[in-house]
Design an enzyme around this catalytic site. Sequence first.
Site, PDB file in Angstrom:
ATOM      1  N   SER A   7       0.859  -1.188   0.000  1.00  0.00           N
ATOM      2  CA  SER A   7       0.000   0.000   0.000  1.00  0.00           C
ATOM      3  C   SER A   7       0.893   1.234   0.000  1.00  0.00           C
ATOM      4  CB  SER A   7      -0.856  -0.001   1.273  1.00  0.00           C
ATOM      5  OG  SER A   7      -1.467   1.262   1.461  1.00  0.00           O
TER       6      SER A   7
ATOM      7  N   TYR B 221      -0.916  -1.264  10.300  1.00  0.00           N
ATOM      8  CA  TYR B 221      -1.151  -1.606   8.891  1.00  0.00           C
ATOM      9  C   TYR B 221       0.029  -1.112   8.049  1.00  0.00           C
ATOM     10  CZ  TYR B 221      -3.450  -1.370   4.269  1.00  0.00           C
ATOM     11  OH  TYR B 221      -3.773  -1.506   2.929  1.00  0.00           O
TER      12      TYR B 221
END
Length: 276
Positions: A142, A155
């Site tokens: 990401s 995350y």
Amino acid sequence: MRELHGRNALLTGGSGGIGAHIARALARAGANVVVSGRREEALASVASELREMGVRAEAVPGDLHERAHLEALVERSESALGPLDVLVNNAGVELAAAFTRYTREELTSMIDVNLTAPLLLTHSVLPGMLARGRGHVVFVASVAGKLGPAYAGPYAATKAGLIAITQSLRAQYVHAPVGFSVICPGFVAGEGMYQRMVEQGMSSNRVMGTTKIEKVADRAIDSIRRDRPEVIESGTPLRPVLALGQLSPRLIERVMPRIGLTDLFRRVAASRGRAS
Ligand SMILES: NC(=O)c1ccc[n+]([C@@H]2O[C@H](COP(=O)([O-])OP(=O)(O)OC[C@H]3O[C@@H](n4cnc5c(N)ncnc54)[C@H](OP(=O)(O)O)[C@@H]3O)[C@@H](O)[C@H]2O)c1
């Protein structure tokens, strides 16, 4: 690996979102696909759609938290399709919260699914790929792994880990006939975790941008064909900003609140009652 026709791929997180789109893109390229995930019905439906596209496809359900499933997944995929040529580590979970509001179980669970599972699956498939002289592993990370937004620390840490393992594997296997790519999507519109945020009234803006799910899937396939080290697909020209951030980390700290990134994740955390 320029030719995907007739190759065998294992894709995690194939039951929906970006994964289902990558599965379809693999099938369009002629690859046979094993899709994995926990939701059996959704997986079976994706697998049957892929078979209708003319390739072999199997659903192998299971939970990536479970070591026994991880150990069996590659074996079951290879008994269904034959030796694996492609592994796409796409499954991932995101949970926004102020750092002290995560439970310890949430912290380790996110690491298990987002980072440990891709490492273990890659560890399982790589010896066979090296022995056969062919293979490619894709890690879906990401943009969060490039800049560490507030309220998304664990995350972001797992995604930064995927970027680092890709760099390391490429460095180690530079002369081997096996490739590694990392895909770093920004906010992906259409389906998936960002789309669910939008449906709850929290969305990106023109500066942060959005990209389309089909584009992310196509770029994942392109990364295999062209052995691309790293793909950033965000809908905005992010690389110059990230490059400046490498030169001046304080700059990124200042940019993130100004473009609305900090506020967006704070709102997501607040919607779960975990912003403070
Ligand atoms: N959407 C975005 O804007 C965006 C942006 C940047 C990066 N990404 C990354 O792209 C990947 C796909 O995201 P997405 O938006 O498609 O997310 P999603 O819609 O939430 O799908 C996540 C997938 O991961 C699987 N999964 C989650 N936990 C699992 C577990 N414990 N065991 C097995 N499978 C599990 C899910 O399957 P089951 O539910 O069936 O278990 C599902 O197929 C993720 O790695 C995510 O971090 C997404």
